[in-house]
Design a protein around this motif. Structure first.
Motif, PDB file in Angstrom:
ATOM      1  N   ARG A  68      58.075  41.214  38.361  1.00  8.51           N
ATOM      2  CA  ARG A  68      57.319  42.269  39.029  1.00  8.51           C
ATOM      3  C   ARG A  68      55.908  41.766  39.268  1.00  8.51           C
ATOM      4  NH1 ARG A  68      56.677  46.510  35.175  1.00  8.51           N
ATOM      5  NH2 ARG A  68      56.255  48.047  36.773  1.00  8.51           N
ATOM      6  N   GLN A  69      55.373  42.123  40.411  1.00  5.33           N
ATOM      7  CA  GLN A  69      54.043  41.611  40.740  1.00  5.33           C
ATOM      8  C   GLN A  69      53.053  42.747  40.892  1.00  5.33           C
ATOM      9  OE1 GLN A  69      54.861  39.250  44.220  1.00  5.33           O
ATOM     10  NE2 GLN A  69      54.899  37.363  43.033  1.00  5.33           N
ATOM     11  N   ARG A  70      51.972  42.642  40.173  1.00 10.82           N
ATOM     12  CA  ARG A  70      50.891  43.601  40.307  1.00 10.82           C
ATOM     13  C   ARG A  70      49.882  43.019  41.272  1.00 10.82           C
ATOM     14  NH1 ARG A  70      48.875  47.157  36.580  1.00 10.82           N
ATOM     15  NH2 ARG A  70      51.050  47.515  36.059  1.00 10.82           N
ATOM     16  N   ARG A 125      47.689  47.255  45.832  1.00  9.29           N
ATOM     17  CA  ARG A 125      48.493  48.415  45.543  1.00  9.29           C
ATOM     18  C   ARG A 125      47.869  49.167  44.375  1.00  9.29           C
ATOM     19  NH1 ARG A 125      54.910  48.715  44.441  1.00  9.29           N
ATOM     20  NH2 ARG A 125      55.038  50.953  44.075  1.00  9.29           N
ATOM     21  N   LYS A 126      47.521  50.397  44.630  1.00  9.05           N
ATOM     22  CA  LYS A 126      46.889  51.195  43.583  1.00  9.05           C
ATOM     23  C   LYS A 126      47.879  51.475  42.461  1.00  9.05           C
ATOM     24  CE  LYS A 126      44.126  55.259  42.800  1.00  9.05           C
ATOM     25  NZ  LYS A 126      43.181  56.215  43.382  1.00  9.05           N
ATOM     26  N   PRO A 127      47.448  51.314  41.219  1.00  7.63           N
ATOM     27  CA  PRO A 127      48.343  51.608  40.096  1.00  7.63           C
ATOM     28  C   PRO A 127      48.680  53.098  40.058  1.00  7.63           C
ATOM     29  CG  PRO A 127      46.366  50.445  39.385  1.00  7.63           C
ATOM     30  CD  PRO A 127      46.146  50.844  40.806  1.00  7.63           C
ATOM     31  N   THR A 128      49.776  53.419  39.442  1.00  4.23           N
ATOM     32  CA  THR A 128      50.149  54.814  39.295  1.00  4.23           C
ATOM     33  C   THR A 128      49.163  55.504  38.372  1.00  4.23           C
ATOM     34  OG1 THR A 128      52.466  54.213  39.524  1.00  4.23           O
ATOM     35  CG2 THR A 128      51.979  56.383  38.616  1.00  4.23           C
ATOM     36  N   ALA A 180      43.608  50.753  34.355  1.00  9.08           N
ATOM     37  CA  ALA A 180      44.135  50.043  35.516  1.00  9.08           C
ATOM     38  C   ALA A 180      43.700  50.745  36.807  1.00  9.08           C
ATOM     39  CB  ALA A 180      45.660  49.960  35.435  1.00  9.08           C
ATOM     40  N   VAL A 181      43.702  52.056  36.786  1.00  8.82           N
ATOM     41  CA  VAL A 181      43.261  52.801  37.962  1.00  8.82           C
ATOM     42  C   VAL A 181      41.763  52.609  38.185  1.00  8.82           C
ATOM     43  CG1 VAL A 181      42.964  55.125  38.913  1.00  8.82           C
ATOM     44  CG2 VAL A 181      45.085  54.525  37.747  1.00  8.82           C
ATOM     45  N   ASP A 182      40.985  52.734  37.117  1.00  4.10           N
ATOM     46  CA  ASP A 182      39.543  52.572  37.229  1.00  4.10           C
ATOM     47  C   ASP A 182      39.196  51.197  37.789  1.00  4.10           C
ATOM     48  OD1 ASP A 182      38.785  54.324  34.099  1.00  4.10           O
ATOM     49  OD2 ASP A 182      39.305  55.066  36.092  1.00  4.10           O
ATOM     50  N   LEU A 183      39.884  50.200  37.287  1.00  2.52           N
ATOM     51  CA  LEU A 183      39.588  48.832  37.712  1.00  2.52           C
ATOM     52  C   LEU A 183      39.979  48.616  39.167  1.00  2.52           C
ATOM     53  CD1 LEU A 183      38.508  46.137  36.897  1.00  2.52           C
ATOM     54  CD2 LEU A 183      40.743  45.559  35.933  1.00  2.52           C
ATOM     55  N   TRP A 184      41.124  49.127  39.528  1.00  2.00           N
ATOM     56  CA  TRP A 184      41.572  48.981  40.920  1.00  2.00           C
ATOM     57  C   TRP A 184      40.570  49.643  41.860  1.00  2.00           C
ATOM     58  CZ3 TRP A 184      42.729  51.893  45.136  1.00  2.00           C
ATOM     59  CH2 TRP A 184      43.447  51.269  46.180  1.00  2.00           C
ATOM     60  N   GLU A 185      40.114  50.831  41.488  1.00  2.00           N
ATOM     61  CA  GLU A 185      39.161  51.544  42.349  1.00  2.00           C
ATOM     62  C   GLU A 185      37.838  50.790  42.432  1.00  2.00           C
ATOM     63  OE1 GLU A 185      40.885  56.087  41.797  1.00  2.00           O
ATOM     64  OE2 GLU A 185      39.053  55.488  40.747  1.00  2.00           O
ATOM     65  N   ALA A 186      37.401  50.234  41.318  1.00  2.00           N
ATOM     66  CA  ALA A 186      36.152  49.473  41.350  1.00  2.00           C
ATOM     67  C   ALA A 186      36.306  48.217  42.207  1.00  2.00           C
ATOM     68  CB  ALA A 186      35.731  49.105  39.926  1.00  2.00           C
ATOM     69  N   GLN A 187      37.480  47.631  42.178  1.00  2.00           N
ATOM     70  CA  GLN A 187      37.714  46.420  42.980  1.00  2.00           C
ATOM     71  C   GLN A 187      37.682  46.686  44.470  1.00  2.00           C
ATOM     72  OE1 GLN A 187      41.290  45.330  40.962  1.00  2.00           O
ATOM     73  NE2 GLN A 187      40.377  43.517  40.021  1.00  2.00           N
ATOM     74  N   GLN A 188      37.850  47.925  44.862  1.00  2.00           N
ATOM     75  CA  GLN A 188      37.780  48.246  46.300  1.00  2.00           C
ATOM     76  C   GLN A 188      36.368  48.129  46.811  1.00  2.00           C
ATOM     77  OE1 GLN A 188      40.938  48.397  47.454  1.00  2.00           O
ATOM     78  NE2 GLN A 188      41.087  48.043  45.256  1.00  2.00           N
ATOM     79  N   GLY A 189      35.397  48.214  45.908  1.00  2.00           N
ATOM     80  CA  GLY A 189      34.016  48.039  46.334  1.00  2.00           C
ATOM     81  C   GLY A 189      33.765  46.575  46.667  1.00  2.00           C
TER      82      GLY A 189
END
Lengths: 102, 102
Positions: A3-5, A9-12, A79-88
């Motif tokens: 499985r690839q993260r 793709r935003k985490p659940t 994981a969600v927080d990090l993904w959202e921060a990475q969008q910046g």
DNA sequence: CATAGTGTAACCCAATCGGTTACACCTATC
DNA sequence: GATAGGTGTAACCGATTGGGTTACACTATG
């Protein structure tokens, strides 16, 4: 194939996991679970609808109610927080101190 | 005997680790590192003095500056957040749904 | 001694968490 | 069918926190 993260793709959201994998199988609604957790319906509603975050306190409560660990919930939220921060974009302009010393 | 993480010992704040294990060996002060990270001196000062938290955005910046991963910093912060939440009392009153169904 | 550099405090703004109250909608009961 | 109760969400409020800017006290340097 493993499985690839991926970054695109935003985490659940843990709220969605709470709803589908914990509440629904037990026939729990927001009112009942919020009573068990000792929080307001509004607070739980925001989490379940992915409009609020799992805080450390909430993670503790969920872990006791469902016999899980606080880290399970906190890791999901992280994981969600990090993904959202990475969008910046600003953070990606920081340069390595190894490659570019002061 | 393995190292034991107990509930009665507060985890080391990531700001303290940043100061001692990353900044000092490289001779970095708050001014220089804050410039590299692209944040204000006040923001970094609060973290280093364990008066502010590592956010997801800050974790990304630190990971780029020091060639680490964002999770390293976020995990350290999470341990502190969880320990502090555990000092409260209300969460421990939540009862397991397995042991005490609705 | 004057200047520059450093780190912290005060203030401001914005965002978020959590509770209370109220409301709209749905369901259950008579 | 009407009513009561239950449910979930919105608005408002207070508190906390993150971040920047400005200012200040202190230290280091020339």
């Amino acid at each position: 194939m493993s499985r690839q993260r991926t970054r695109n793709r935003k985490p659940t959201h843990p709220g969605g996991i709470l709803q589908r994998q914990y509440m629904e199988p037990l026939g729990l609604n927001i009112t009942k679970l919020s009573e068990r957790l000792g929080v307001s319906r509004k607070t739980l509603s925001k989490i379940v609808n992915e409009r609020g975050s799992i805080t450390a306190d909430m993670a503790l409560r969920l872990s006791k109610a469902f016999d899980t660990t606080p880290s399970l919930w906190l890791n999901l939220q992280q994981a969600v927080d990090l993904w959202e921060a990475q969008q910046g974009e600003e953070w990606s302009e920081v340069e390595s101190l190894a490659l570019c010393p002061l």
